[in-house]
Design a protein around this motif. Structure first.
Motif, short mmCIF file in Angstrom:
data_model
loop_
_atom_site.label_atom_id
_atom_site.label_comp_id
_atom_site.label_asym_id
_atom_site.label_seq_id
_atom_site.Cartn_x
_atom_site.Cartn_y
_atom_site.Cartn_z
N ALA A 1 0.85 -1.20 0.00
CA ALA A 1 0.00 0.00 0.00
C ALA A 1 0.88 1.25 0.00
CB ALA A 1 -0.91 -0.02 1.22
N SER A 2 2.01 1.18 0.70
CA SER A 2 2.88 2.37 0.81
C SER A 2 3.56 2.68 -0.52
CB SER A 2 3.96 2.10 1.87
OG SER A 2 4.81 1.06 1.40
N VAL A 3 3.64 1.72 -1.46
CA VAL A 3 4.27 2.01 -2.76
C VAL A 3 3.22 2.09 -3.88
CG1 VAL A 3 6.52 1.05 -2.18
CG2 VAL A 3 4.73 -0.46 -3.09
N GLY A 4 1.96 2.23 -3.48
CA GLY A 4 0.92 2.50 -4.48
C GLY A 4 0.42 1.28 -5.23
N VAL A 5 0.69 0.10 -4.70
CA VAL A 5 0.19 -1.12 -5.37
C VAL A 5 -1.21 -1.48 -4.86
CG1 VAL A 5 0.56 -3.60 -5.65
CG2 VAL A 5 2.50 -2.03 -5.75
N LEU A 6 -1.41 -1.33 -3.55
CA LEU A 6 -2.71 -1.66 -2.95
C LEU A 6 -3.31 -0.41 -2.31
CD1 LEU A 6 -1.96 -4.98 -1.03
CD2 LEU A 6 -2.89 -4.69 -3.34
N GLU A 7 -4.62 -0.41 -2.17
CA GLU A 7 -5.27 0.68 -1.44
C GLU A 7 -6.38 0.10 -0.54
OE1 GLU A 7 -6.94 3.29 -4.35
OE2 GLU A 7 -8.09 1.69 -5.29
N GLU A 8 -6.61 0.83 0.56
CA GLU A 8 -7.65 0.39 1.50
C GLU A 8 -8.98 0.91 0.97
OE1 GLU A 8 -6.44 0.42 5.98
OE2 GLU A 8 -8.04 1.92 5.73
N VAL A 9 -10.03 0.11 1.03
CA VAL A 9 -11.34 0.59 0.57
C VAL A 9 -12.39 0.25 1.63
CG1 VAL A 9 -11.03 0.53 -1.93
CG2 VAL A 9 -11.58 -1.58 -0.72
#
Ligand code: SF4
Length: 450
Positions: free
Chosen positions: A79-87
């Motif tokens: 998430a910190s490198v823009g691969v995953l995001e919290e929804v």
């Protein structure tokens, strides 16, 4: 109402590398992330519908144990490198089923024979701050750690159940944390038990799981059906991280038809057997009860071979209470212990048309099993139904006829499903091609002929 899930960010590409492993390409960045296959697996489950607990549960189903902290690290770093995001994912509409609500009888079974966890940091901190006071009032807690790790590679903490039952279970089968601090004093997993909540891309389903040793009494006692509001309140109370998610692609339409068939039938087991294997039956002169006995005992021997390897099963078999007692009887039957009580099989009442307590309990358990999509924890529908029916055979074998046996019958049936809570136990049964259909066929002949 919503819950926190994770998803792969728009435009991110996960590409397999010729030399093995994967690379992840993040749009608008020249960063290329290399990942070995073990880290990719969880990634493929991050579909915006699953919480980390659900991803862990799913890996558990396939016998892969990923320590929770490891999974959370993978997700946080991606998430910190823009691969995953919290929804924030909205819960799908709650599909209400006409069942009595659960009234806990405090039999202690939910606190025995399994590790409760991974525990949430806030519960751990809160309970640790209370331990000094608790030890003054409850001497059995003195000198005992409230939390333990269950394996060296898993740094997550679980309730201390090294004795086969939770440290906080008192001699009267009550929960010390609940008696001292109310339901909120317990981990959210305990607050949720014995409820099962599933999401399947169409709706959210909530009900009492088949592993509760006492819920059948609500059915036997013909308790009134709980209101829609009651189920909605229950659903809102539960921790948003705790549910099973079955993607729509896994749903086999026939299972909802089967549920309808079972609900409309006076004898749900007969209706299920007919629908699942009726058309596959071939003429046979076999001595049905004898063949059924050998097929059943063969499978029970395989299950016992799996159960005896489980240190928790060995520990809980030394505890007191209804679950340890029923589990000991089940294992003694599987080992062919000479002193095991073995009861003749007929169950239908002498008065045609009067639905016996057992048929009521069976119809209810089968409906819950199907409605809560527990068949999807098995390899396929035949495997799930053969395991369900083998549990019925065990209960028939262990419980004396009549009302006195009806109580045991419900407890043994639930104990059977508790014994199959681990994926290896389920996979130990009907592992050979065709075994499940053969057993269902023999059982249909027996059930029809009894
Ligand atoms: S915390 Fe309480 S409810 Fe939970 S397992 Fe322990 S004794 Fe049972």
């Amino acid at each position: 109402m919503s819950r926190v899930c994770y998803r792969v960010c728009q435009g991110v590409r996960i590409e397999p590398k010729a030399e093995g492993g994967h690379r992840i390409v993040v749009p608008g960045s020249d960063r290329v992330i290399q990942l070995d296959s073990s880290a990719v697996a969880p990634l493929l489950m991050v579909d915006g519908w699953r919480s980390t607990d659900e991803i862990l549960f799913r890996f558990g189903l396939s016998g892969v144990s990923i320590p929770q902290p490891t999974l959370e690290n993978i997700i946080r770093s991606l998430a910190s490198v823009g691969v995953l995001e919290e929804v924030e994912t909205e819960w799908l509409d709650l599909e209400i089923f006409p069942w009595p609500e659960h009234l806990c009888e405090g039999c202690g079974a939910s606190c025995q024979g399994h590790w409760v966890g991974p525990l949430q940091p806030e519960f751990i901190a809160r309970t640790l701050s209370r331990m000094e006071g608790l030890r003054k009032k409850h001497p059995q807690l003195v000198g005992k750690k409230p939390f333990v790790r269950v394996s060296p590679e898993d740094s997550a903490l679980y309730l201390n159940s090294q004795s086969g039952q939770c440290l906080f279970l008192d001699d009267r089968m009550g929960c010390i944390l609940h008696s001292e601090f109310g339901a909120e004093g317990k981990p959210t997993i305990c607050q949720k038990f014995p409820h099962v909540r599933v999401e399947d891309g169409h709706s959210t389903r909530l009900g009492v799981g088949v592993q509760c040793l006492k819920h059948f009494k609500q059915v036997l006692g013909r308790q009134p059906v709980a209101s829609e509001r009651c189920w909605r309140v229950q659903n809102e109370k539960l921790d948003g991280r705790l549910y099973q998610y079955f993607p729509p692609r896994e749903l086999v339409g026939s299972q909802d038809d089967l549920l309808q068939t079972v609900l409309e039938a006076e004898d749900g087991v007969f209706a299920m057997l007919h629908q699942v294997v009726g058309s596959k039956l071939r003429p046979s002169r076999a001595d049905v009860p004898r063949r059924l006995e050998s097929q059943a005992m063969d499978q029970l021997a395989r299950l016992e071979a799996d159960l005896r390897e489980d240190p928790m099963v060995r520990s809980v078999s030394t505890c007191t209470g209804v679950y340890p007692e029923r589990l000991r009887a089940l294992r003694a039957l599987a080992r062919k212990d000479p002193f095991t009580q073995r009861v003749p099989l007929p169950v239908k009442s002498a008065e045609p048309g009067r639905t016996t307590g057992r048929v009521l309990v069976l119809n209810d358990a089968l409906a819950r099993f199907l409605f809560l999509r527990q068949t999807l924890l098995y390899s396929d529908l035949e495997h799930a139904m053969a395991c369900f029916v083998l549990g019925l055979w065990v209960a028939l074998r262990l419980c004396p006829p009549g009302e006195e046996g009806d109580e045991q019958f419900g407890e043994v049936l639930a104990t059977w499903h508790r014994a199959l809570q681990g994926p290896s136990a389920r996979q130990a049964l009907f592992a050979e091609q065709g075994d499940a259909v053969r057993f269902l066929g023999t059982f249909l002949r027996f059930w029809r002929g009894r």
